[in-house]
Design a protein around this motif. Sequence first.
Motif, PDB file in Angstrom:
ATOM      1  N   ARG A   1       0.934  -1.369   0.001  1.00  0.00           N
ATOM      2  CA  ARG A   1       0.017  -0.163  -0.034  1.00  0.00           C
ATOM      3  C   ARG A   1       0.978   1.339   0.030  1.00  0.00           C
ATOM      4  O   ARG A   1       1.886   1.396   0.914  1.00  0.00           O
ATOM      5  N   GLY A   2       0.448   2.083  -0.879  1.00  0.00           N
ATOM      6  CA  GLY A   2       1.242   3.387  -1.049  1.00  0.00           C
ATOM      7  C   GLY A   2       2.705   3.232  -1.854  1.00  0.00           C
ATOM      8  O   GLY A   2       3.040   4.293  -1.933  1.00  0.00           O
ATOM      9  N   SER A   3       3.190   2.289  -2.150  1.00  0.00           N
ATOM     10  CA  SER A   3       4.279   2.049  -2.913  1.00  0.00           C
ATOM     11  C   SER A   3       4.117   1.534  -4.342  1.00  0.00           C
ATOM     12  O   SER A   3       3.105   1.069  -4.875  1.00  0.00           O
ATOM     13  N   ALA A   4       5.264   1.841  -5.181  1.00  0.00           N
ATOM     14  CA  ALA A   4       5.357   1.205  -6.342  1.00  0.00           C
ATOM     15  C   ALA A   4       5.516  -0.173  -6.371  1.00  0.00           C
ATOM     16  O   ALA A   4       5.773  -0.928  -5.306  1.00  0.00           O
ATOM     17  N   VAL A   5       5.199  -0.916  -7.444  1.00  0.00           N
ATOM     18  CA  VAL A   5       5.080  -2.541  -7.658  1.00  0.00           C
ATOM     19  C   VAL A   5       6.723  -2.480  -7.778  1.00  0.00           C
ATOM     20  O   VAL A   5       7.411  -1.996  -8.439  1.00  0.00           O
ATOM     21  N   THR A   6       7.218  -3.659  -6.805  1.00  0.00           N
ATOM     22  CA  THR A   6       8.467  -3.813  -6.723  1.00  0.00           C
ATOM     23  C   THR A   6       8.891  -5.311  -7.091  1.00  0.00           C
ATOM     24  O   THR A   6       7.756  -6.180  -7.071  1.00  0.00           O
ATOM     25  N   ALA A   7      10.120  -5.740  -7.233  1.00  0.00           N
ATOM     26  CA  ALA A   7      10.627  -6.934  -7.383  1.00  0.00           C
ATOM     27  C   ALA A   7      11.855  -7.178  -6.700  1.00  0.00           C
ATOM     28  O   ALA A   7      12.853  -6.411  -6.444  1.00  0.00           O
ATOM     29  N   HIS A   8      12.138  -8.355  -6.197  1.00  0.00           N
ATOM     30  CA  HIS A   8      13.337  -9.081  -5.655  1.00  0.00           C
ATOM     31  C   HIS A   8      14.057  -9.319  -6.839  1.00  0.00           C
ATOM     32  O   HIS A   8      13.521 -10.505  -7.190  1.00  0.00           O
ATOM     33  N   VAL A   9      14.967  -8.820  -7.255  1.00  0.00           N
ATOM     34  CA  VAL A   9      15.689  -9.248  -8.490  1.00  0.00           C
ATOM     35  C   VAL A   9      17.043  -9.963  -8.086  1.00  0.00           C
ATOM     36  O   VAL A   9      17.980  -9.291  -7.201  1.00  0.00           O
ATOM     37  N   ARG A  10      17.608 -10.465  -9.371  1.00  0.00           N
ATOM     38  CA  ARG A  10      19.053 -10.903  -9.357  1.00  0.00           C
ATOM     39  C   ARG A  10      19.708 -10.045 -10.201  1.00  0.00           C
ATOM     40  O   ARG A  10      19.188 -10.194 -11.590  1.00  0.00           O
ATOM     41  N   ASP A  11      20.724  -9.292 -10.115  1.00  0.00           N
ATOM     42  CA  ASP A  11      21.564  -8.903 -11.263  1.00  0.00           C
ATOM     43  C   ASP A  11      22.530  -9.735 -11.672  1.00  0.00           C
ATOM     44  O   ASP A  11      23.014 -10.581 -10.822  1.00  0.00           O
TER      45      ASP A  11
ATOM     46  N   GLU B   1       0.446  -4.302 -14.672  1.00  0.00           N
ATOM     47  CA  GLU B   1      -0.424  -3.289 -15.193  1.00  0.00           C
ATOM     48  C   GLU B   1      -0.253  -2.121 -13.980  1.00  0.00           C
ATOM     49  O   GLU B   1      -0.387  -1.018 -14.421  1.00  0.00           O
ATOM     50  N   GLN B   2      -0.356  -2.495 -12.946  1.00  0.00           N
ATOM     51  CA  GLN B   2       0.000  -1.473 -11.808  1.00  0.00           C
ATOM     52  C   GLN B   2       1.383  -0.676 -11.986  1.00  0.00           C
ATOM     53  O   GLN B   2       1.666   0.556 -11.895  1.00  0.00           O
ATOM     54  N   ALA B   3       2.407  -1.513 -12.167  1.00  0.00           N
ATOM     55  CA  ALA B   3       3.510  -1.098 -12.498  1.00  0.00           C
ATOM     56  C   ALA B   3       3.782  -0.106 -13.753  1.00  0.00           C
ATOM     57  O   ALA B   3       4.457   0.796 -13.705  1.00  0.00           O
ATOM     58  N   GLU B   4       2.853  -0.280 -14.637  1.00  0.00           N
ATOM     59  CA  GLU B   4       2.885   0.475 -15.879  1.00  0.00           C
ATOM     60  C   GLU B   4       2.371   1.795 -15.571  1.00  0.00           C
ATOM     61  O   GLU B   4       2.475   2.847 -15.867  1.00  0.00           O
TER      62      GLU B   4
END
Length: 312
Positions: free
Chosen positions: A46-56, A103-106
Amino acid sequence: MNLLFIADPLESFKTYKDSTFAMMREAQRRGHAIAACEPQDLLWQRGSAVTAHVRDITLTGQEQAWFSERGQRAVALQDFDAVLMRKDPPFDAEYFYATHLLEQAERDGARVFNKPGALRDHPEKLAIMEFPQFIGPTLVTRDAEDIKRFHAEHQDIILKPLDGMGGMGIFRVGPDGLNLGSITETLNRHGAQSLMVQKFLPEIVDGDKRVLVIGGRPVPYCLARIPQGSEVRGNLAAGGKGVARPLTARDREIGEALGPVLQARGLLLVGLDVIGDCLTEINVTSPTCFQEIHDQTGCDVAALFVDALEAA
């Protein structure tokens, strides 16, 4: 560019034939940075952008340990220059929810390919019905009597589930109608589930052709997936043999007609399945065959894709 690939586990990649790997390899060759995650790594608070735990990651050029991991971090999807949704089917409930997060990330400002709304709006078997001029006799129903009438008219038919993949659950019923009732009950779950019924196309002996369309334009070569032995399915997952060929005039006609329409809807990469002169499926989730076409013809499909991605 900074690219995020949302895909299956990296450890499961068969790099000798994986199209997502081919995309990554070409992107890194051009100097783009690569990160990867799986759909379950997405989060929206809530209140934040869509995020991901990513591997570089960095591709090593080795066959086995094909990538090295530089680190892991939580990143808002809007911070990437492009997010590529490359998760393989099935298009199940979790895939559906992932498209809503994307879609929210968009809305947050992310650029997602293929567009998540378009992924939802183009179920891969049903989508062909929008283009009747390119398809053979086809019926979508859950009603057993409708299927009987279709069989009586066309005699030799194919039945398949709408959510199948890799040739799974495909049945052929010939003029004798043997087992039509039991096959229908299996696929429609006694009337609870819709299925697709199509007139059998004997041209399948020459292959189920995968025509790739990138940035609205068909790739000059397709991969014909040819059934082996007594098998009716050409899918590579079902044992079909992949043979790259130049597009026929009809293949090109279909690709050039559908390409601009689908691109305008946010589908940067599409895989059209064509048997003979008939369109049989529109693949939008994770189209493949990049490496098979490149290995057999020299046509660098991954380069064409990254060209289109950079332009987009």
